[in-house]
Scaffold this active site. Structure first.
Site, PDB file in Angstrom:
ATOM      1  N   VAL A 220       0.828  -1.214   0.000  1.00 35.52           N
ATOM      2  CA  VAL A 220       0.000   0.000   0.000  1.00 35.52           C
ATOM      3  C   VAL A 220       0.860   1.261   0.000  1.00 35.52           C
ATOM      4  CG1 VAL A 220      -1.673   1.331   1.334  1.00 35.52           C
ATOM      5  CG2 VAL A 220      -1.956  -1.142   1.100  1.00 35.52           C
ATOM      6  N   GLU A 221       1.957   1.236   0.733  1.00 35.86           N
ATOM      7  CA  GLU A 221       2.807   2.421   0.851  1.00 35.86           C
ATOM      8  C   GLU A 221       3.640   2.686  -0.402  1.00 35.86           C
ATOM      9  OE1 GLU A 221       2.929   4.690   3.059  1.00 35.86           O
ATOM     10  OE2 GLU A 221       2.089   3.879   4.908  1.00 35.86           O
ATOM     11  N   SER A 222       4.258   1.637  -0.956  1.00 30.07           N
ATOM     12  CA  SER A 222       5.218   1.865  -2.046  1.00 30.07           C
ATOM     13  C   SER A 222       5.129   0.867  -3.187  1.00 30.07           C
ATOM     14  CB  SER A 222       6.640   1.793  -1.472  1.00 30.07           C
ATOM     15  OG  SER A 222       6.901   0.488  -0.972  1.00 30.07           O
TER      16      SER A 222
END
Length: 224
Positions: free
Chosen positions: A138-140
């Site tokens: 989700v972040e990267s």
């Protein structure tokens, strides 16, 4: 030394050779033992005092017990190995159902990426591997070089620290931070993730998940 012990002591070499040659069969061993003990004086290479039949029977019983013990041990080895294998391969931190929250799976294309680094961080900070993987996606999306407009860097999008583009350092630091929030909020994964996304100050300010659309969407991307 009693006669039985004397027999065992003086015949140890012969018994051991017989045992090695016939340890798979107590019957074969007894046959070889009888042949040796009943040999003529010319066939014997070592002298031994005369003993009674009862003493010889006792000697046989001792060695048959050794054979049976060896056989039992051999039988148990596969089971022990299977049990050890099951223990070693049993997942510990990979669970996708954790503290009453279901962690969503990552995409197939990202499976296996940075698995050793994730496994190490999971064990070090007692955080589920599945959670670390999902946060990274989700972040990267598993890109160690990505930088957001706000300056968040790397796999888990860290705002502070050195070597943030180094996967090992980044995953370790990000997992440590997430583990700190999990502990801070007594295992409440929803609050921990909200703090990771919006900061613990906002979680404290609103007494729970902040009413930010970005944070609420963030939670739905990671847990159900």
């Amino acid at each position: 030394m009693n006669p039985v012990e004397h027999v065992i002591s003086t015949r140890q070499a012969e018994f051991e050779r017989a045992f090695e040659a016939a340890k798979q069969s107590s019957t074969t061993f007894e046959t070889k033992l009888n042949e040796r003990l009943n040999a003529t004086p010319e066939q014997k290479t070592t002298s031994v005092q005369t003993v009674t039949d009862a003493e010889l029977n006792r000697a046989r019983e001792v060695y048959e017990a050794l054979i049976n013990q060896a056989d039992n041990t051999s039988t148990k080895v596969p089971n022990t190995t299977a049990e050890t294998t099951a223990t070693e391969t049993k997942p510990t931190t990979e669970s996708t159902n954790w503290n009453n929250y279901q962690i969503k799976p990552i995409s197939a294309e990202n499976e296996g990426k940075y698995s050793e680094l994730i496994k190490t961080a999971a064990a070090k900070y007692d955080v589920p591997e599945a959670l670390i993987k999902r946060v990274i996606q989700v972040e990267s999306n598993f890109n160690p070089s990505v930088v957001s407009s706000a300056g968040a860097t790397g796999l888990m999008q860290l705002m502070y620290g050195s070597n943030r583009t180094d996967p090992a350092t980044n995953i370790d630091s990000g997992t440590k931070q997430l583990a700190g929030y999990i502990k801070k909020y007594d295992g409440d994964l929803k609050l921990a993730l909200a703090a990771y996304n919006a900061g613990p100050g906002n979680v404290n300010k609103y007494g729970g998940v902040p009413p930010f659309k970005e944070t609420q969407n963030y939670l739905t991307k990671i847990i159900e």
